[in-house]
Design an enzyme around this catalytic site. Sequence first.
Site, PDB file in Angstrom:
ATOM      1  N   ASP A 212      37.046  32.393  41.503  1.00  0.00           N
ATOM      2  CA  ASP A 212      35.934  32.576  42.429  1.00  0.00           C
ATOM      3  C   ASP A 212      34.634  32.628  41.628  1.00  0.00           C
ATOM      4  O   ASP A 212      34.456  33.504  40.773  1.00  0.00           O
ATOM      5  CB  ASP A 212      36.142  33.877  43.209  1.00  0.00           C
ATOM      6  CG  ASP A 212      35.132  34.065  44.329  1.00  0.00           C
ATOM      7  OD1 ASP A 212      34.217  33.232  44.468  1.00  0.00           O
ATOM      8  OD2 ASP A 212      35.247  35.062  45.064  1.00  0.00           O
TER       9      ASP A 212
ATOM     10  N   ASP B   9      33.039  27.177  46.071  1.00  0.00           N
ATOM     11  CA  ASP B   9      32.984  28.102  44.937  1.00  0.00           C
ATOM     12  C   ASP B   9      34.309  28.808  44.650  1.00  0.00           C
ATOM     13  O   ASP B   9      34.347  29.774  43.892  1.00  0.00           O
ATOM     14  CB  ASP B   9      31.884  29.149  45.148  1.00  0.00           C
ATOM     15  CG  ASP B   9      32.112  30.014  46.373  1.00  0.00           C
ATOM     16  OD1 ASP B   9      32.996  29.670  47.190  1.00  0.00           O
ATOM     17  OD2 ASP B   9      31.400  31.016  46.529  1.00  0.00           O
ATOM     18  N   GLU B  10      35.411  28.331  45.244  1.00  0.00           N
ATOM     19  CA  GLU B  10      36.722  28.935  45.011  1.00  0.00           C
ATOM     20  C   GLU B  10      37.792  27.860  44.863  1.00  0.00           C
ATOM     21  O   GLU B  10      37.710  26.801  45.500  1.00  0.00           O
ATOM     22  CB  GLU B  10      37.128  29.832  46.180  1.00  0.00           C
ATOM     23  CG  GLU B  10      36.409  31.154  46.273  1.00  0.00           C
ATOM     24  CD  GLU B  10      36.954  31.982  47.419  1.00  0.00           C
ATOM     25  OE1 GLU B  10      37.836  32.829  47.172  1.00  0.00           O
ATOM     26  OE2 GLU B  10      36.514  31.780  48.559  1.00  0.00           O
TER      27      GLU B  10
END
Length: 236
Positions: A10, A105-106
Site C-alpha cells: 500500500d 496505490d495498492e
Amino acid sequence: MDAKVFALVDCNNFYASCERLFRPDLRSRPIVVLSNNDGCVVARSSEAKAAGIPMAKPIFKLRDQIQAHQVQVFSSNYTLYGDLSNRVMNVLETFSPLVEPYSIDEAFIDLSGIDTKDYDSLGKKIQERIYQWTGIPISIGIATSKTLAKIAANLSKKSKKLDGVFSLVDSPYLERALKATPIEDVWGIGPGYAERLKAYQLETAWDLHQADIHWVRKKLTDIGHRTALALPGDSC
C-alpha cells in the site's frame, strides 16, 4: 503443498507522495490534493491529516485551516499518478511475477515461491527497493491469506515500531492483530455488513474468527463464511 503467502503493498498517502517527488522542500509540510475540478480534498499527507484537514470537504470551506497550517494545495495530476503506480508495480515484479493491482496505490503480490522464513526482512527489502527506485514510501503486510495481509498492512501503518512492515506468517501476534482490527476494517466488509455483524456482538476481526463456523455459514452468507476462514490465514 506449501501454504500460499501474499503481501499487500500500500503506497502511503500516494497522491501527496507523488507530488513530493518534485517538491522535496515539502517533505514535512502538509499537502492536500484536490478533485478534478479543484472542488474537494481527495488526498492528504500525514501532516495534513494531523492538522485536521478532512477528506471530501470543499476546499472553499477549508481556507482558514489551509492558511493557518500553511497547507500546500495541488490540483490532481492523474497522468503522473498513473505513471508512478506503474513504476511501483514494475518494481514488485522484480520479486514475483504474480502481481495483482488492487487500486492505483495498492497491489497484492504472491510470495509463495520465495524461499525464506523471515518475511519481515523480505518486506523491508521490498519497501526499501520501491523507495529507492521510485521515491514512493509504502506499507506492507504479509500473511497466508489476502484478507489477513490487508489487516497486517493496515496495522503496519499505525505502528511506529513496525515501521511500515508487518508479517503475520506463523506470527505469535495473530490474536492481538485481530483484536486490534474493528470488524468494519476487515477487507470486504462494508458499513452495512459491519452493522449486521455487530448485531451479533461481532465487533472485531477476532470475534468473527472465534465464531462457530457452522453458525457463520448459516447466518452470515458466503461472504461472512469466506472472510471468517481467511482470518486465521486460510487462502480462500
